[in-house]
Design an enzyme around this catalytic site. Sequence first.
Site, PDB file in Angstrom:
ATOM      1  N   SER A 133      -4.628  -9.894  -6.542  1.00 24.42           N
ATOM      2  CA  SER A 133      -4.333  -8.466  -6.655  1.00 24.42           C
ATOM      3  C   SER A 133      -3.057  -8.190  -7.441  1.00 24.42           C
ATOM      4  O   SER A 133      -2.799  -7.061  -7.798  1.00 24.42           O
ATOM      5  CB  SER A 133      -4.235  -7.834  -5.262  1.00 24.42           C
ATOM      6  OG  SER A 133      -3.059  -8.245  -4.621  1.00 24.42           O
ATOM      7  N   LYS A 170       2.598  -6.708  -2.419  1.00 25.62           N
ATOM      8  CA  LYS A 170       2.259  -5.471  -3.139  1.00 25.62           C
ATOM      9  C   LYS A 170       3.534  -4.801  -3.639  1.00 25.62           C
ATOM     10  O   LYS A 170       4.634  -5.116  -3.204  1.00 25.62           O
ATOM     11  CB  LYS A 170       1.532  -4.499  -2.201  1.00 25.62           C
ATOM     12  CG  LYS A 170       0.126  -4.943  -1.780  1.00 25.62           C
ATOM     13  CD  LYS A 170      -0.866  -4.795  -2.908  1.00 25.62           C
ATOM     14  CE  LYS A 170      -2.265  -5.204  -2.436  1.00 25.62           C
ATOM     15  NZ  LYS A 170      -2.321  -6.621  -1.988  1.00 25.62           N
TER      16      LYS A 170
END
Lengths: 215, 215
Positions: A133, A170
Amino acid sequence: MEKLTPKQQRVYDFIRDTLIDTGAPPTRAEIAQALGFASANAAQAHLRTLARKGAIELGSRRSRGIRLVNNSGEPASVDTAANDDTDDGLAVIGRVAAGEPILAVEHIERRVRIADDVFATPADYLLTVRGDSMTGVGILDGDLLGVKTASEVHNGQIGVFRLGEDVTVKRFFKSDTGAVRLQAENPAHADIQVDPEQDELVLEGLAVGVVRSIH
Amino acid sequence: MEKLTPKQQRVYDFIRDTLIDTGAPPTRAEIAQALGFASANAAQAHLRTLARKGAIELGSRRSRGIRLVNNSGEPASVDTAANDDTDDGLAVIGRVAAGEPILAVEHIERRVRIADDVFATPADYLLTVRGDSMTGVGILDGDLLGVKTASEVHNGQIGVFRLGEDVTVKRFFKSDTGAVRLQAENPAHADIQVDPEQDELVLEGLAVGVVRSIH
DNA sequence: GCCGCGACTGGATATATTTACAGCATGGAA
DNA sequence: TTCCATGCTGTAAATATATCCAGTCGCGGC
């Protein structure tokens, strides 16, 4: 998990630091010495309490039989100075899901000798990245991510977050309304919206570096 | 790291599994029981051997004092000619002027202390990456690229090449006809076609790792 | 054959470590 | 005031562990 007293938190932190530093949990005597107790029994009492509160698990008659139960409510980074033994490099302490969040178990897999000055901000430990990701910013599956424990994260910074049972890497954004968005750096992955009031979001640390071995 | 025998590998694996399962390394007795030894001393002998071969580290008279070192495989190279001076880390090479040897002292910007075993293949020096032609494989502008000097490169490997006056990082492909293609890992960059008969193509080394500091 | 190495068994011993028992002091809650 | 949790000291015993010594067995190299 029941809330810990400051003293109990220090015991918990010391167990964690010892795990990272030496690869094994401490003994009662080691805890007592580190926290200044004259008797190992003081440490024993603390451990019983921590176990009762669900912060750790104790193995019966097993040397160094202490396990951290995941989810330390507090970032615990009060005294990172405990981490300063340096001589042997950084501990690789588990895996981070950077995609569909995968369960991360806290444990030490191995150690990698990287000096303090390799990263602009020295890392406290390394995590193995799982998932893709964050490929947009050059963090790939299998990379080692240098992490520095921190108690706060600013907008736009890349951090390691614990969301319930999962650990994920993230980019962090917080709006004026207080809503938090954990942004993936890969078009194939949707951002994660978090309501700090509702969801349990814990900052594990800030990403300070990447190390990758090319085969 | 010296190569392990199958039996030794089983001991190593058990240590790793125990670490993951229980949060602490095993005792000699636990190893013996798991592998079917009647005597804990068999485990002790294995541990000594593993330590001698560099697979683990043993703490003296310390219960469960076993640490996994780094299983990244290959033994440290013997011929590190490029590693001339002090084992004080790897040299970071800055801008290289045309025609000059890449490893000239005047190109060394600084040194970064990264141990031999951080990358699967030990690097001889570090190169600061300029440009974004390899972002597709997580090599970004400003990254430090670990380079191992080599005399040959196989299809698909990422290498550091000198093309006339320029030094560039690309993925190498050679066709049956002898034509060489230096492939960028970024759609915005065209591949470079090279005719070894005509153009001056020199292999400076193979990319063996990446180190990035996140600010 | 002799030697070193990998792989063990068995037993002994010195430490390391956990854990129980007996107290002491403080502060908040019932 | 009594009760209970927190936070300790100190001692002793019961286990758990690491480590040493003395051998055995098979195998490949010299």
